[in-house]
Design an enzyme around this catalytic site. Structure first.
Site, PDB file in Angstrom:
ATOM      1  N   LYS A  17      -7.543  14.130   4.837  1.00 32.55           N
ATOM      2  CA  LYS A  17      -6.769  12.872   4.798  1.00 32.55           C
ATOM      3  C   LYS A  17      -5.691  12.974   5.889  1.00 32.55           C
ATOM      4  O   LYS A  17      -5.525  14.023   6.491  1.00 32.55           O
ATOM      5  CB  LYS A  17      -6.108  12.661   3.414  1.00 32.55           C
ATOM      6  N   ARG A  18      -4.961  11.915   6.132  1.00 36.02           N
ATOM      7  CA  ARG A  18      -3.865  11.966   7.111  1.00 36.02           C
ATOM      8  C   ARG A  18      -2.878  13.036   6.676  1.00 36.02           C
ATOM      9  O   ARG A  18      -2.738  13.333   5.493  1.00 36.02           O
ATOM     10  CB  ARG A  18      -3.163  10.601   7.177  1.00 36.02           C
ATOM     11  N   LYS A  47     -14.343   8.530  -2.945  1.00 33.49           N
ATOM     12  CA  LYS A  47     -15.542   8.837  -2.157  1.00 33.49           C
ATOM     13  C   LYS A  47     -16.088  10.214  -2.540  1.00 33.49           C
ATOM     14  O   LYS A  47     -17.298  10.396  -2.712  1.00 33.49           O
ATOM     15  CB  LYS A  47     -15.192   8.798  -0.655  1.00 33.49           C
ATOM     16  N   THR A 106      -8.229   6.797  -1.543  1.00 42.79           N
ATOM     17  CA  THR A 106      -9.614   6.313  -1.620  1.00 42.79           C
ATOM     18  C   THR A 106     -10.571   7.463  -1.326  1.00 42.79           C
ATOM     19  O   THR A 106     -11.703   7.476  -1.788  1.00 42.79           O
ATOM     20  CB  THR A 106      -9.833   5.155  -0.615  1.00 42.79           C
ATOM     21  N   HIS A 128       0.816  -1.226   0.000  1.00 45.26           N
ATOM     22  CA  HIS A 128       0.000   0.000   0.000  1.00 45.26           C
ATOM     23  C   HIS A 128       0.841   1.264   0.000  1.00 45.26           C
ATOM     24  O   HIS A 128       0.346   2.353   0.316  1.00 45.26           O
ATOM     25  CB  HIS A 128      -0.903   0.029   1.237  1.00 45.26           C
ATOM     26  N   LYS A 145       1.435  14.472   0.808  1.00 46.41           N
ATOM     27  CA  LYS A 145       0.027  14.773   0.463  1.00 46.41           C
ATOM     28  C   LYS A 145      -0.157  16.279   0.256  1.00 46.41           C
ATOM     29  O   LYS A 145      -1.180  16.743  -0.190  1.00 46.41           O
ATOM     30  CB  LYS A 145      -0.876  14.217   1.558  1.00 46.41           C
TER      31      LYS A 145
HETATM   32  C1  26W Z   1       4.931   0.911   9.528  1.00 44.94           C
HETATM   33  C2  26W Z   1       3.995   1.996   9.624  1.00 44.94           C
HETATM   34  C3  26W Z   1       2.982   1.999   8.525  1.00 44.94           C
HETATM   35  C4  26W Z   1       1.633   1.959   8.854  1.00 44.94           C
HETATM   36  C5  26W Z   1       0.685   1.992   7.848  1.00 44.94           C
HETATM   37  C6  26W Z   1       3.388   2.048   7.214  1.00 44.94           C
HETATM   38  C7  26W Z   1       2.422   2.076   6.188  1.00 44.94           C
HETATM   39  C8  26W Z   1       1.110   2.045   6.539  1.00 44.94           C
HETATM   40  C9  26W Z   1       0.033   2.030   5.490  1.00 44.94           C
HETATM   41  C10 26W Z   1       0.425   1.199   4.356  1.00 44.94           C
HETATM   42  C11 26W Z   1      -0.222   3.379   5.038  1.00 44.94           C
HETATM   43  C12 26W Z   1      -1.508   3.499   4.275  1.00 44.94           C
HETATM   44  O1  26W Z   1      -2.550   3.601   4.849  1.00 44.94           O
HETATM   45  N1  26W Z   1      -1.378   3.528   2.951  1.00 44.94           N
HETATM   46  C13 26W Z   1      -2.495   3.960   2.159  1.00 44.94           C
HETATM   47  O2  26W Z   1      -3.240   2.814   1.756  1.00 44.94           O
HETATM   48  C14 26W Z   1      -4.397   3.193   1.017  1.00 44.94           C
HETATM   49  C15 26W Z   1      -5.197   1.925   0.738  1.00 44.94           C
HETATM   50  O3  26W Z   1      -4.580   1.151  -0.221  1.00 44.94           O
HETATM   51  C16 26W Z   1      -4.031   3.944  -0.261  1.00 44.94           C
HETATM   52  O4  26W Z   1      -5.203   4.338  -0.911  1.00 44.94           O
HETATM   53  C17 26W Z   1      -3.164   5.142   0.064  1.00 44.94           C
HETATM   54  O5  26W Z   1      -2.704   5.738  -1.120  1.00 44.94           O
HETATM   55  C18 26W Z   1      -1.985   4.740   0.929  1.00 44.94           C
HETATM   56  O6  26W Z   1      -1.241   5.856   1.382  1.00 44.94           O
END
Ligand code: 26W
Length: 816
Positions: free
Chosen positions: A554-555, A665, A661, A362, A560
């Site tokens: 968003k976060r 939406k 996403t 992701h 971003k």
């Molecule tokens: C290790 C810490 C950590 C925690 C969460 C690293 C990475 C993440 C996630 C992968 C971050 C995340 O939420 N990624 C998002 O995933 C969405 C669903 O696929 C995408 O639509 C977003 O672009 C992406 O940033």
């Protein structure tokens, strides 16, 4: 343990009388009170149980159908789920929303007031966690047998408060009042080991953990829409052994020591790590990941053995999707179970393992790709380290046979990073242990195969696929935007579009229809009035429902580019002070949380609030520009903001946002996107049409090029007077003193090319303002965005996963 086909059921009546009977009896027997003396919490809890019981019956019949069919089952392993509030969803999925509203009204209570007691279990950070929830919803709606596995954190993602413009984190004790939606199952507890050593017994290697913790599941129901299937998501909670409390310490007055053991155990599922793209590398995080994996694989194997005895069909009956690398320990854990516990030979076990797992990546950010120190791994999971080494050996032997003598390639492909510190590359482990690897948007999947995982894509091109993300139209249109859903159902002759979103295409023909446009605008304006009411109550800021509602939600992360949006706002402030007609009346809504340790973006939140304070108090732009930062963004806030949005900000630097996403939406709810060629923006623009999308900025290849080249942000600032003025305004302290650090990130490295894309962005925004000045044109663009969003349904995403990875067939569940 779940009982299929259960006793004769009192709680499935659909009439108002039956619903009221069940509600009042739940109030009496569950809460020990009556309507006369019940608190709103009592009514909420009883209403929840009354609705929940109507799903329990469907769940029992689902379990029966699955038991009989012995189907191939999809297991979704995710460290995060953002399920959102459950009450309204379950009222809609049981078709009891109107009955409940009437019954409560008859009892002198408003459903809307009671619904506010429904607490969202925010067991996730952002995109990844919400996607997991949308996919589970779509799996059940498609009647595909599936179980989601996760961690039941006692404390979810922190609640965000804004104090003097700054983010303050507060614990989110989401189940403080008890969550009526979960079913704890103490009798399914599972022991999970940590630390210890490996011994050889009868020629077999055996792990002797030094510490064990109990994993106790509680599940939540995942109903399908318009079907009988009710799947589950099983969330594991860490419990200490019943004899963990040290009575001797307590007797000796050492009360803190007495509970030490208990706390140490239960700490594992205490809190969600609030990082969404920077690895934490904490031991407790690794313990959480192994805890999730160990409990879930034990449960998956138990379910397999309920219906099968032959291991060779395990991978035919089981597909396990790894939601990013967070559950990647499942690969060595399944090997440990198959080889050490069930005594299969290595090669058989490895073939089963590979055929069972699939991995979704992701992210593209190097800092988000998890690696664990070998030293920590060896201490916490000594047997798993041995297995990782053995997997690596098999893997590198294959590499050597395919590319003899290419030591560099072997070093790059190894599961172990050797320099500067020996670390385990969890993404490599997930790829090597899986038969399928996918990105979450076409550009992302291509960049994964061309950059981050290029060597693996060269080794196993057949494993690499794309599955573009999607969102649940039930949650993010029907539930969040009932006004628009009603208008759509009226014009499309029913709710078929809710499970066949491509039917929205039927709206395209109405894009220019003036009466339909008028109705469309009324819906949007009423949604904006709802948002305005909430914003006023939460922040005191008054929003104009007729202004262009421009949202960046968003976060917070530098890629971003919330800062680019802010530079636009500052430039607008300047322009409007010079010429009140310089822009259309506009409301800019920011919302999103920053990881607590991510100081650079927490400073941006402070600057945003500084700008909002000055702009909103400036008579020169009153009624022309309003800026608001809405605290504590989550699924429930998104359900309020998304239906009210006109302009959707998807302005990440091309090549950085895996998919997004929120973009889907917002477009689905008629917002027009201003965005870059990044993630799923590209596919969105292709589907809604270039005329219905405000594109700007460098593309991914160009961004990489500029980054490799000699990029001088200072020169760009120098050559663009409006940009220079905006930066000067920050430097001069117009929006609060001391934001030099933020300026330094822009004029120094400007990692995410914010200044490089500034002018193109301003031009795109001017184009958007010009379109907004022509309501007929804008409304047509808005309608076309919704009409062409069918592709972005999570149902299509699940259908793609089915065709390209899972190959799991629906199991129809007969009605009672
Ligand atoms: C290790 C810490 C950590 C925690 C969460 C690293 C990475 C993440 C996630 C992968 C971050 C995340 O939420 N990624 C998002 O995933 C969405 C669903 O696929 C995408 O639509 C977003 O672009 C992406 O940033």
């Amino acid at each position: 343990m779940e009982q299929p086909n259960g006793p004769a059921l009192r709680a499935i009546g659909t009439t108002a009388a039956e619903f009221e009977r069940d509600l009042v009896s739940n109030l009496y027997f569950e809460r020990g009170t009556t309507m006369e003396s019940a608190s709103a919490q009592d009514v909420y809890q009883s209403l929840a149980v009354t609705v929940r019981d109507r799903l329990v019956d469907r769940r029992a019949r689902t379990a029966t159908a699955h038991q009989a069919a012995n189907p191939r089952c999809v297991y979704y392993l995710s460290a995060e789920y953002m399920l959102g509030r459950q009450l309204r969803q379950n009222l809609q999925y049981t078709g009891t929303e109107e009955v409940a509203r009437d019954v409560l009204k008859g009892l002198g209570v408003s459903l809307d007031e009671i619904a506010d007691f429904d607490v969202e279990p925010s067991l996730g950070n952002g995109g990844l966690g919400r996607l997991a929830a949308c996919l589970l919803d779509a799996l059940a709606t498609a009647d595909i047998p599936a179980v989601g596995y996760g961690i039941r954190y006692d404390l979810g993602l922190f609640r965000q408060a804004i104090v003097d413009g700054a983010q303050v984190e507060r614990p989110d004790d989401w189940a403080f009042d008890g969550s009526p939606w979960e079913f704890p199952q103490q009798d399914d507890r599972q022991a999970v080991g940590f630390y210890g050593r490996v011994e050889v017994e009868a020629g077999r290697r055996r792990w002797i953990p030094e510490e064990t913790v109990l994993g106790e599941p509680s599940h939540m129901l995942v109903p399908g829409y318009g079907t009988q299937t009710v799947n589950i998501v099983r969330l594991w909670r860490a419990r200490a052994d019943s004899d963990a409390f040290n009575l001797a310490d307590f007797a000796a007055g050492r009360s803190a020591e007495a509970v030490q053991e208990v706390l140490r155990s239960e700490n594992i599922s205490k809190v969600l790590y609030p990082a969404d793209s920077t690895e934490f590398g904490r031991e407790l995080r690794l313990k959480q990941q192994y805890f999730l994996v160990s409990c879930s694989l034990w449960d998956i194997v138990r379910r397999f053995h309920l219906r099968n005895s032959d291991w060779t069909v395990f991978a035919d009956k089981t597909v396990i999707q790894l939601n990013d690398t967070h559950p990647a320990l499942a690969v060595p854990e399944l090997m440990r179970l198959l080889v050490d516990e069930y005594e299969l030979d290595w090669d058989t076990a490895w073939s089963i393992t590979r055929r069972t797992f699939a991995y979704t990546c992701h992210t593209l950010l190097p800092e988000a790709l998890e690696t664990w120190p070998v030293a920590l791994f060896e201490r916490l999971l000594p047997r798993h380290l041995e297995i990782v080494y053995a997997i690596n050996q098999t893997h590198l032997d294959e590499v050597e046979s395919r590319f003899p003598g290419d030591g560099d390639l072997r070093r790059r492909l190894s599961l172990i990073q050797e320099e500067p510190e020996r670390r385990i590359r969890m993404a490599h482990l997930a790829v090597v242990g899986s038969h399928a690897v996918n990105g979450v948007a076409e550009l992302h999947s291509r960049l994964l195969a061309e950059t981050t995982l290029a060597d693996f894509a060269r080794l196993w091109p057949e494993r690499f696929r794309n599955v573009t993300n999607g969102v649940s139209p039930r949650r993010f249109l029907r539930l969040a935007n009932p006004r628009l859903a009603a208008l759509i159902s009226e014009r499309l002759g029913g709710e078929g579009w809710l499970t066949d979103l491509d039917q929205l295409r039927g709206l395209a023909a109405l894009a220019g229809d003036s009466e339909f446009q008028r109705r469309w605008r009324v819906v949007k304006r009423d949604n904006k009035l709802d948002l305005a009411a909430y914003v006023r109550a939460a922040t005191g800021v008054v929003l104009d429902p007729d202004a262009l509602c421009d949202v960046h939600v968003k976060r917070f992360h530098e890629y971003k580019r919330q800062l680019l949006k802010l530079l636009h706002v500052i430039t607008l402030h300047d322009r409007l002070r010079a010429d009140p007609g310089a822009d259309v009346p506009r409301t800019v809504v920011f919302a999103g949380k920053a990881a607590p340790s991510y100081h650079a973006v927490k400073r941006i939140i402070q600057l945003i609030n500084g700008v909002a304070k000055v702009v909103n108090a400036d008579p020169a732009v009153a009624g022309r520009l309003t800026v608001v930062f809405l605290p504590d963004y989550n699924v429930t806030r998104a359900e309020l903001i998304v239906p009210a949005a006109d302009l959707s900000e998807q302005i990440s630097l091309a090549g950085k946002e895996a998919s997004g996403t929120g973009n889907m939406k917002l477009a689905l709810n008629g917002a027009v996107t201003v965005g870059t060629l990044d993630g799923a923006n590209i596919e969105l623009r292709d589907r809604v049409g270039a005329d219905n999308f405000f594109l700007f900025g460098v593309d991914a290849a160009c961004a990489a090029e500029v980054r490799r080249g000699d990029y001088r942000p200072g020169e760009i600032a120098g050559s663009d007077p409006e940009l220079a003025a905006a930066l000067a305004a920050i430097a001069d302290g117009r929006y609060g003193a001391g934001f030099g650090d933020v300026l330094d990130t822009l004029l120094g490295r400007d990692e995410y090319l914010t200044l490089a894309d500034y002018r193109a962005y301003l031009d795109a925004q001017d184009a958007a303002a010009a379109a907004w000045r022509d309501p007929a044109r804008w409304t047509a663009m808005s309608i076309r965005n919704t009409a062409h969003c069918g592709f972005f349904s999570a149902d299509r995403t699940v259908a793609d996963y089915r065709d390209r990875i899972w190959h799991a067939d629906p199991v129809p569940v007969p009605p009672r």
